[in-house]
Design a protein around this motif. Structure first.
Motif, PDB file in Angstrom:
ATOM      1  N   TRP A  49      -7.127  22.405   4.169  1.00 42.41           N
ATOM      2  CA  TRP A  49      -7.252  23.869   4.018  1.00 42.41           C
ATOM      3  C   TRP A  49      -6.832  24.186   2.595  1.00 42.41           C
ATOM      4  O   TRP A  49      -5.883  23.581   2.085  1.00 42.41           O
ATOM      5  N   SER A  50      -7.530  25.109   1.949  1.00 41.29           N
ATOM      6  CA  SER A  50      -7.212  25.363   0.542  1.00 41.29           C
ATOM      7  C   SER A  50      -7.464  26.822   0.172  1.00 41.29           C
ATOM      8  O   SER A  50      -8.454  27.432   0.611  1.00 41.29           O
ATOM      9  N   VAL A  64       0.009  31.775   6.124  1.00 41.34           N
ATOM     10  CA  VAL A  64       0.592  31.059   7.271  1.00 41.34           C
ATOM     11  C   VAL A  64      -0.269  31.265   8.513  1.00 41.34           C
ATOM     12  O   VAL A  64      -0.570  30.310   9.253  1.00 41.34           O
ATOM     13  N   ILE A  65      -0.690  32.512   8.765  1.00 42.12           N
ATOM     14  CA  ILE A  65      -1.534  32.795   9.926  1.00 42.12           C
ATOM     15  C   ILE A  65      -2.859  32.039   9.827  1.00 42.12           C
ATOM     16  O   ILE A  65      -3.338  31.438  10.800  1.00 42.12           O
ATOM     17  N   SER A  66      -3.460  32.043   8.638  1.00 40.53           N
ATOM     18  CA  SER A  66      -4.730  31.348   8.442  1.00 40.53           C
ATOM     19  C   SER A  66      -4.588  29.848   8.663  1.00 40.53           C
ATOM     20  O   SER A  66      -5.466  29.211   9.263  1.00 40.53           O
ATOM     21  N   MET A  67      -3.484  29.268   8.206  1.00 38.64           N
ATOM     22  CA  MET A  67      -3.265  27.829   8.406  1.00 38.64           C
ATOM     23  C   MET A  67      -3.077  27.500   9.879  1.00 38.64           C
ATOM     24  O   MET A  67      -3.576  26.482  10.369  1.00 38.64           O
ATOM     25  N   LEU A  68      -2.373  28.351  10.620  1.00 45.43           N
ATOM     26  CA  LEU A  68      -2.204  28.127  12.053  1.00 45.43           C
ATOM     27  C   LEU A  68      -3.549  28.213  12.775  1.00 45.43           C
ATOM     28  O   LEU A  68      -3.806  27.458  13.714  1.00 45.43           O
ATOM     29  N   HIS A  69      -4.403  29.116  12.325  1.00 43.32           N
ATOM     30  CA  HIS A  69      -5.745  29.190  12.894  1.00 43.32           C
ATOM     31  C   HIS A  69      -6.530  27.905  12.601  1.00 43.32           C
ATOM     32  O   HIS A  69      -7.256  27.396  13.460  1.00 43.32           O
ATOM     33  N   ALA A  70      -6.392  27.405  11.378  1.00 41.18           N
ATOM     34  CA  ALA A  70      -7.114  26.194  10.992  1.00 41.18           C
ATOM     35  C   ALA A  70      -6.658  24.982  11.796  1.00 41.18           C
ATOM     36  O   ALA A  70      -7.462  24.095  12.109  1.00 41.18           O
ATOM     37  N   PHE A 107      -3.573  29.596  -4.176  1.00 44.93           N
ATOM     38  CA  PHE A 107      -2.140  29.404  -4.360  1.00 44.93           C
ATOM     39  C   PHE A 107      -1.536  28.352  -3.432  1.00 44.93           C
ATOM     40  O   PHE A 107      -0.319  28.161  -3.431  1.00 44.93           O
ATOM     41  N   CYS A 108      -2.358  27.675  -2.661  1.00 45.11           N
ATOM     42  CA  CYS A 108      -1.796  26.668  -1.750  1.00 45.11           C
ATOM     43  C   CYS A 108      -2.877  25.733  -1.222  1.00 45.11           C
ATOM     44  O   CYS A 108      -4.004  26.157  -0.965  1.00 45.11           O
ATOM     45  N   ASN A 109      -2.511  24.474  -1.074  1.00 45.42           N
ATOM     46  CA  ASN A 109      -3.307  23.505  -0.325  1.00 45.42           C
ATOM     47  C   ASN A 109      -2.499  23.072   0.895  1.00 45.42           C
ATOM     48  O   ASN A 109      -1.274  22.924   0.812  1.00 45.42           O
ATOM     49  N   LEU A 110      -3.172  22.871   1.991  1.00 41.38           N
ATOM     50  CA  LEU A 110      -2.515  22.336   3.186  1.00 41.38           C
ATOM     51  C   LEU A 110      -2.838  20.857   3.274  1.00 41.38           C
ATOM     52  O   LEU A 110      -4.004  20.472   3.390  1.00 41.38           O
TER      53      LEU A 110
END
Length: 427
Positions: A82-83, A160-166, A86-89
């Motif tokens: 996920w990218s 954070v919400i988007s990453m949890l969705h991913a 300002f952040c990469n997961l």
């Protein structure tokens, strides 16, 4: 102009640093007869100390290429899943055997407080044998062009919400230090909205949920100054020719200066000891020093809007514990959290987030059932020891993993009492 002067000074001293590095190599070369003498080692140590003191430390690598399972060693590969600007997961993808058990899926939210996510290398390494680990790899703000827009605390929560969705259902989120507040806010929003991707568990470690409790030196500094003081004195523009040219930031070197001055005597003694280790040819001790300071001195800039909003919301107004924190015009209601199990962890000697500041999350989330909440105080550790070191490996990490397994969606309704590990204090 201060940031520009800092960069100019760094560039001006570059030739001297290059010369010192060349002389260091010369005095450490075994072909040089002086390298075998106390005088030669002293000269080499002095040049290395100068070079390391004046260099800019880049982002370290995680360097986690393998981990050990019950069945033996397996390789690990970093994969960006996920990218955003300002952040990469990052997913630490393990080469698992076909019949390996199902391990908890843990999202580790690293702090955006001046250091890179690699500060949690030991945290990830400890969890890897027993979990699918993902970590937020925040980007140095000075490397993000102004055209990519701004990034504030609201954006952090959205990330954070988007990453949890991913990552999908049955994810366990773990916030280390600073992200405890935005992670708690994100989970509250997801629960209020009936979001099916809300995490199964939320672990908050050494976080500033309510800094009115046992305020530390960091908390008192924020309270002593109005937000305008921070805006006028610590916010600077990224100089040319960096990619983030003209972006307003809180520079990493200022944050590092604050960290260093808090324990200046300790750092001065460490540098002196490093010099003596080199002179005595004590390679192991010298290498431990290099490893620690290569990480500690590698810092990143934060966007001005994120820094100022965080200082104002978390440390000055205490908005979250007061029930006044807003996200894009909507009030955060932590009472909406009912289905996400909560684990809070603190260090007995934490001088960054005082004892009780993280436990406050238990109070402001009253609707989580008692059998889905747990608080733990680790004796004899400071802030860093909450997420790294021998006590984290032996006592804290097993508790986190046990809590995640106990409250995984597939185990809801058949939860045993949390495991108590000898030496800790539970609540």
């Amino acid at each position: 102009m201060f940031y520009q002067m800092y960069e100019l000074n760094h560039a001006a001293i570059a030739p001297m640093r290059a010369y010192a590095d060349a002389m260091r190599l010369s005095f450490r070369n075994p072909i040089n007869p002086l390298s075998h003498t106390p005088f030669g080692r002293a000269m080499g140590a002095g040049f290395e100390l100068f070079e390391r003191t004046t260099r800019r430390y880049g982002k370290p690598a995680f360097g986690l290429d393998e981990t050990t399972l019950d069945s033996g060693k397996v390789s690990v590969h970093e994969k960006i899943v996920w990218s955003r600007p300002f952040c990469n997961l990052i997913h630490f993808e393990r080469s698992l055997p076909s019949k390996h058990r199902s391990d908890p899926k843990i999202l580790v939210v690293a702090p955006m407080s001046g250091h890179y996510a690699t500060l949690l290398r030991g945290t990830v390494e400890t969890l890897l044998p027993n979990a699918e680990v993902y970590i937020t790899d925040w980007t140095d703000a000075r490397m993000v062009p102004v055209s990519d827009g701004k990034f504030d605390l609201d954006d952090y929560i959205d990330y954070v919400i988007s990453m949890l969705h991913a990552l999908g259902p049955d994810t366990h989120v773990m916030a280390v230090c600073q992200p405890a507040v935005p992670v708690l806010a994100a989970v509250a929003l997801m629960e209020e909205n009936g979001d099916s991707f809300a995490p199964s568990t939320m672990t908050l470690m050494g976080g500033p949920i309510d800094t009115r409790i046992n305020p530390t030196g960091v908390n008192e500094l924020a309270q002593a100054k109005p937000i305008e003081w921070f805006e006028d004195n610590v916010i600077m523009q990224v100089p040319f020719p960096l990619p983030g040219f003209s972006r307003d930031v809180y520079p990493g070197f200022l944050q590092l200066s604050g960290f260093m001055t808090m324990n200046l005597d300790r750092h001065m003694i460490a540098q002196k000891d490093f010099y003596h280790h080199l002179v005595k040819n004590d390679g192991d001790s010298a290498e431990r020093h290099r490893d620690f300071y290569d990480e500690y001195l590698a810092v990143m800039d934060m966007t001005a809007e994120f820094y100022l909003q965080t200082v104002d919301t978390v440390f000055i107004k205490h908005s979250l514990p007061k029930g006044e924190m807003m996200h894009r015009g909507h009030r955060i209601d932590t009472k909406a959290i009912r289905n996400v199990a909560l684990l809070t962890i603190e260090g007995e000697n934490d001088d960054i987030s005082g004892l009780g500041q993280t436990e406050a999350a238990q109070t402001i989330c009253p609707n989580i059932p008692d059998d889905m909440r747990h608080h733990y105080v680790q004796p004899d550790v400071g802030h860093y020891g909450v997420f790294n070191g021998s006590r984290f490996r032996a006592e804290i990490a097993p508790r986190i993993l046990d809590f995640a397994r106990t409250h995984a969606q597939e185990n809801r309704g058949k939860k045993p009492a949390p495991k108590v590990i000898k030496g800790g204090r539970s609540g």
